[in-house]
Design an enzyme around this catalytic site. Structure first.
Site, PDB file in Angstrom:
ATOM      1  N   TYR A 127       0.815  -1.202   0.000  1.00  0.00           N
ATOM      2  CA  TYR A 127       0.000   0.000   0.000  1.00  0.00           C
ATOM      3  C   TYR A 127       0.854   1.260   0.000  1.00  0.00           C
ATOM      4  O   TYR A 127       0.632   2.197  -0.769  1.00  0.00           O
ATOM      5  CB  TYR A 127      -0.949   0.019   1.205  1.00  0.00           C
ATOM      6  CG  TYR A 127      -1.676   1.321   1.338  1.00  0.00           C
ATOM      7  CD1 TYR A 127      -2.770   1.609   0.524  1.00  0.00           C
ATOM      8  CD2 TYR A 127      -1.264   2.281   2.248  1.00  0.00           C
ATOM      9  CE1 TYR A 127      -3.429   2.813   0.625  1.00  0.00           C
ATOM     10  CE2 TYR A 127      -1.916   3.497   2.349  1.00  0.00           C
ATOM     11  CZ  TYR A 127      -2.995   3.766   1.543  1.00  0.00           C
ATOM     12  OH  TYR A 127      -3.628   4.962   1.643  1.00  0.00           O
ATOM     13  N   LYS A 131       1.152   4.043  -3.009  1.00  0.00           N
ATOM     14  CA  LYS A 131       0.711   5.414  -2.796  1.00  0.00           C
ATOM     15  C   LYS A 131       1.850   6.404  -3.055  1.00  0.00           C
ATOM     16  O   LYS A 131       1.697   7.393  -3.762  1.00  0.00           O
ATOM     17  CB  LYS A 131       0.222   5.546  -1.351  1.00  0.00           C
ATOM     18  CG  LYS A 131      -0.629   6.773  -1.141  1.00  0.00           C
ATOM     19  CD  LYS A 131      -0.977   6.961   0.317  1.00  0.00           C
ATOM     20  CE  LYS A 131      -1.207   8.441   0.574  1.00  0.00           C
ATOM     21  NZ  LYS A 131      -1.032   8.797   1.967  1.00  0.00           N
TER      22      LYS A 131
END
Ligand SMILES: NC(=O)c1ccc[n+]([C@@H]2O[C@H](COP(=O)([O-])OP(=O)(O)OC[C@H]3O[C@@H](n4cnc5c(N)ncnc54)[C@H](O)[C@@H]3O)[C@@H](O)[C@H]2O)c1
Ligand SMILES: NC(=O)c1ccc[n+]([C@@H]2O[C@H](COP(=O)([O-])OP(=O)(O)OC[C@H]3O[C@@H](n4cnc5c(N)ncnc54)[C@H](O)[C@@H]3O)[C@@H](O)[C@H]2O)c1
Lengths: 265, 265
Positions: A127, A131
């Site tokens: 994640y 990002k």
């Protein structure tokens, strides 16, 4: 296209060291007219590994993190390997490569998880990398493969090891590495020629406290069925969505009469 | 009921060491007529921690793993902490407690994940512990809390830190620790008085190879939309389900005419 084949040549418990595994793949690539260089560093020496790649090719486009880790059979095994080699290795290699990818404004990272992990606990590497990398055109995806290998031949029947070819996993990795592929932050299960995608589903849940009253475990117990009911579940895709809905509960409890309401509605 | 308060008293970066944090909680518990003992070992010294508990109480019923970890702001931060303290700490403590729990046929483990992790990558501790512990009445669940703390006051506005009370998280932990609670292997988001449950959703996906033909990345690219389409998604709950459906693809490809069919149908 030149490849850098990194493999420590460890046994399935992470011990030992041999150059045979990497050499064999390099030979195969060369026999087919490709260019390849072997590297036998541990992924824990991320800097060294990436430096070898830079010295050889001058740039790092893609790398595929794939190190040994035994399937769960005992608690002690899992964590020793996951945490010492797997997670740490993925991180160290990512960190070593990151600035180079950033500067060249291109990168694709594929991490390897196992299905045992997917239905279990949760880390952050995929994640965060997805990002942070977005604005530099650095994508990060995770695959959970099922394939016959030195690893799985210790736990699967021989005919299954032979049938579940690594060649049924590799095309997904190739596509995820392609510069036309826009996928980022995804998680895929892959094996036998099939590919599926995974995502989280979150129950509407329940608000279990009332204005100006302490929240107590009995209320949690009494509302347990509702908390765990997946009817009309939402599909939050990131931490912001999750946080916003939880913060909104504060004002909803204050304005009362809404006990039990869904924060995401 | 006696509690063992373990806290290293580390600063938010994992450095430093002070007994104040654990002592303060112990005092609070005693002031309310409860019994508590402080312990300042790092969770990385799992054996020592559990030994202190055993020496004091003679048995370990419940423990709540909750150590410092900064929210993601930089890749380097996350992984250093997650992997050195968080995951490793959870594991070492679990391993140290495991046999005792097994022998006494009771245990409840609650692990702490963060929402950043949930929508990201994946470890194995929760799932494995849940599965292995079932027959010994050892349950393992994970919570992803949102609450004001020494940790979040560095990243949240002060009024939010004050409003999102840890008291809105604790009742869930208490219920998950209760011997009447049968929940096992679950993941919960909790904060502000609201509790929700999470689970995986898996796309039907697609079979992207044909009998006696090599699987290639172009087929993956061409079927990408279908692979990522969550219409009629399934909710696999464990690795066996996942594996069985993938293995079934082998015979389906062999019997042809079923290219593109869903392995879970
Ligand atoms: N094969 C499967 O079905 C399956 C399923 C789930 C997950 N995985 C994951 O896929 C990855 C690859 O597994 P595999 O099945 O190909 O296993 P494998 O044992 O055939 O290959 C793993 C390779 O990693 C190398 N290695 C080990 N430690 C290393 C280190 N520190 N640095 C560099 N190289 C190192 C080993 O020498 C070995 O060649 C693993 O992360 C595994 O957990 C595989
Ligand atoms: N507060 C939140 O909103 C939030 C959100 C997501 C996840 N979490 C998780 O909840 C857990 C607790 O966080 P918090 O907000 O209460 O933070 P906190 O900083 O208030 O408390 C963490 C405590 O862990 C102690 N600690 C650090 N290293 C240790 C070690 N090696 N051994 C023993 N103790 C150690 C620290 O001394 C500190 O008292 C963390 O795992 C955090 O990642 C919290």
């Amino acid at each position: 296209q030149i490849s850098l084949m990194n493999d420590l040549g460890a046994d399935t418990k992470g011990g030992g060291k041999s150059s045979a595994a990497a050499d064999k793949v390099v030979e195969e690539i060369r026999a087919k007219g490709g260019k390849a260089v072997a590297n036998y560093d541990s992924v824990e020496d991320g800097e060294k590994l990436i430096q070898t790649a830079l010295d050889t090719f001058g740039r790092i486009g893609v790398y595929y993190i794939c190190t040994a880790m035994l399937w769960l059979s005992e608690l002690i095994l899992i964590s020793n390997l996951i945490q010492r080699v797997h997670l740490r290795g993925s991180f160290l290699v990512t960190r070593a490569a990151w600035n180079h990818m950033k500067n060249q404004k291109f990168g694709r990272i594929i991490m390897t998880a196992s299905a045992a992990g997917i239905y279990g606990n949760f880390g952050q590497a995929n994640y965060s990398a997805a990002k942070l990398g977005r604005k530099y055109n650095i994508h990060c995806n995770t695959i959970a493969p099922v394939a016959g290998s030195r690893l799985t031949e210790t736990v699967m029947p021989p005919d299954l090891v032979a049938s579940l070819k690594p060649e049924y996993v590799a095309p997904l990795v190739l596509w995820l590495c392609h510069d036309q592929c826009q996928e980022n932050g995804g998680l895929f299960e892959v094996g036998a020629g099939w590919i599926g995608k995974l995502r989280w589903e979150r129950s509407q849940g329940d608000i279990v406290r009332q204005k100006n009253q302490p929240m107590n475990p009995e209320a949690v117990r009494d509302q347990w069925e509702k908390i765990c009911d997946f009817t009309d579940a939402t599909k939050p895709t990131n931490i912001q969505e999750s946080l916003q809905s939880i913060v909104s509960v504060l004002s909803r409890v204050e304005s009362e009469g809404e006990v039990g309401a869904n924060p995401t509605a």
